[in-house]
Motif scaffolding. Sequence first.
Motif, PDB file in Angstrom:
ATOM      1  N   SER A  56      48.494 -22.195 -40.726  1.00 50.67           N
ATOM      2  CA  SER A  56      48.066 -20.891 -40.172  1.00 50.67           C
ATOM      3  C   SER A  56      48.892 -20.491 -38.952  1.00 50.67           C
ATOM      4  O   SER A  56      48.359 -19.931 -37.986  1.00 50.67           O
ATOM      5  CB  SER A  56      46.569 -20.936 -39.805  1.00 50.67           C
ATOM      6  N   THR A  65      50.596 -18.063 -37.849  1.00 44.47           N
ATOM      7  CA  THR A  65      50.846 -16.638 -38.079  1.00 44.47           C
ATOM      8  C   THR A  65      51.893 -16.081 -37.125  1.00 44.47           C
ATOM      9  O   THR A  65      52.791 -15.324 -37.531  1.00 44.47           O
ATOM     10  CB  THR A  65      49.538 -15.855 -37.936  1.00 44.47           C
ATOM     11  N   SER A  93      43.146 -22.883 -36.410  1.00 45.16           N
ATOM     12  CA  SER A  93      42.182 -22.729 -37.500  1.00 45.16           C
ATOM     13  C   SER A  93      41.176 -23.872 -37.466  1.00 45.16           C
ATOM     14  O   SER A  93      41.421 -24.931 -36.864  1.00 45.16           O
ATOM     15  CB  SER A  93      42.895 -22.717 -38.863  1.00 45.16           C
TER      16      SER A  93
END
Length: 586
Positions: free
Chosen positions: A523, A525, A570
Motif C-alpha cells: 500500500s 501509494t 495499512s
Amino acid sequence: MNETPEVESTERPTILIVDDDPMIRRLVARGLGPLQPENVLEAGDGVAAQKILLEHRIDIVITDVLMPNMDGRELMKWALEHCPGPLWIVLSGLDTFDAAVDALHVGAFDFIPKPPEVQRLRLIVRNAMDQIKLAGDRERLYRDLQQSNLLLRDKVDQLENLCRMLEDQAKVIHADLERAEVIQRALLPQAPPALGCWSVDTLYRPGANVGGDFYDIAPLDRDHIGVVLADSAGHGVAAAMLSVLVKHRLKMVDDDTHALLAPQVVLENLNRSLLADVSAPGVFVTAIYVLLDKRSGRLRIASAGHPPGIWARRGREAIWVQRSGPALGLDADALYGETAVELDPGDRFLLFTDGLLDGRPSAATRDELAAALLDSSTDGGDLLRNLHGKATRDASADQDDITIILLERSEGSSRFDHGEEPKQHPEHQEPAAVEVQIRSGQSGGMGFLSIAGSATWVRSQVFYETALGMLKRGEPLTIDLGACEYLDSTFLGTLHEIVATDPESVRLQRATPPVRALFDELSMTKVLERISPTPLPLPSAMETLEHATKDESRERQRMLRAHEVLASLSKENLEQFDLVIKTLRK
C-alpha cells in the motif's frame, strides 16, 4: 557451450517454508525453483506449520527463528517428538543469530542469514537433499546387512572409509578449483588502458569456479588497441585450460618487425597454432578480434565462428557484424575475412559470448539487444549489468559463462567488472552479501540515485542519508529503479520515508514489475504516485555509494523506523510487521 538441465542430486523433496514475512517466503520459494522440488508449502507461523507437518510428508523445513504464536525453536522441539523425519534449515536475521546457534544445537542441519542469498540457499538445500538420500541409502544398507553375516559388516566399514576418503578428495578438488579461479582471473586484464576519447566497460562471469571465456584489451601502440574475446568449447576445467592456451598463443604484433597484424592474420595464426598443439575431437574455440584506431574511430573486425558484434549508431540504427570464418581448431587451412566500420562520436560496439543469448538467438532477443545499446540514457556499466541480469534471471545452475565488452566513442570512465572474488571454504566462509550497487550523481541542478540488483537493510542507511542530503540542499531528486530486482522491507520503508519527506521534489522512474508489485502489496501509494512515465537520462558520471562505517545502533534505528513507516500504511502491514517492530524496540 550449450546449456544442460540441472541434474537432481536426490528424489524431488517436499519443502515447507515457515516465516511470518510473505516477502521472505516468496523469495525463498522462487530461489528453490531450479531445484524442482515435488512441492513447496508455506506457513506463516509455527502453529500453522504443526498442522502441515502432521498432514503431509515433509522432507525439508526452512524456518525463521523469530515468529508469532510459536517460534522456530519451539516448532523444532515439538517436531522432534511428533514427526522427527524432516531436515531443518534455520533462517537467521541480525537479531536472532544466537537463537539460530541454539537451533543448530537442537538439531538443525544448517542456517541461512536473512535476507537469504539465492545461490547460498540452493547450495544448502542441495546439501540437505544429498543428506536425505545418504541417510536413506544408509538405512537400506544396514537393513540388508542385518540379514547377512559378520563378513558383510566388514564391507560396511570399508564403504564408510571409502565415503570419507571421497569426501576428503572432494574437499581437495574444491580447494584446487578455487585456486584455479584465482589464477584464471589473474590472466584477465586488471585495469582499463588510457583510451582518450573512448571508454570501455567489460563484464566477466564464469558459469562455475572456472570457465572457458577469455578476453583481453591491449594497447598496441600510441593509436591502436587490440580487443579479443574468445569462448572455448565446453565448461569447467577443460574449457579453462583451453582458454589459457588461447592467451599464450595469441599474437597481435609481429615478433620480428613489431608491425601490427591484421585481424584476419591474427586469427589465422592462432588457428594454426591451436591445431598444432591440440588435435582432440570436439576441441574448438570461437573468437572475435577487433583492431581499434583511436584517432579515426575505425574498427577492423575478424570473427571465427563467434556471435556477431553489434554496432549501435547513435540515434540511428544497430548493425550486426557477422562472423567471417569458422571456429578456431577445426580446419588448418581456414581463412578469415575482415570487416571495417568507422564509429562516430557517441557510437557503441558490443561484443559478447553466447552465454548472453542463453540459447535464444531469436529476432526478439536481437531487437532487445539493439534497443538496449541505442538507449544512450544508460551508461556502459549499467547496460552490461542489465543485459547479464536478463540472461541469467531464469537460468539453471548449469549457466554458461558470460563475457560482455562495450566500446564507446565518447569520453568517460572505463571499468572492468570481473564479479566477486572466489568463495572461501565452508568452514571459513562469511555470509555472502546481496549483490547491489547504489550510485549517485548530479546534473542540471538535480540529484540522481540509481539502484541495481537486490537492495537490503545493509545499504538503507547510506541511501537514506545521501537522499536526505540532496533534498536539504534543495536539489530535486530522481531515483532510478531500471536495474533494481528486489527491495527488502527495510529498504522499502526507507524509500517511502524519503518520498514522504518532500513528495513534490522526489520522482521515481523505470520501476521494474517485481518492484511495482512490492509497492502495491504494501500500500505504498505515495511512492506509486511519484513514478514518472518519462524517464530522465542519468548523469554520465555517477559515483558508487560505499557501505558506511558499521554502526549497529544506527542500522537498528533505521530498520525500526522503516518498519514503523510501513506499519502505518495499512492494517495488514501493521499485523505483518508488529512483532518485528516490538523486537527492534527491545
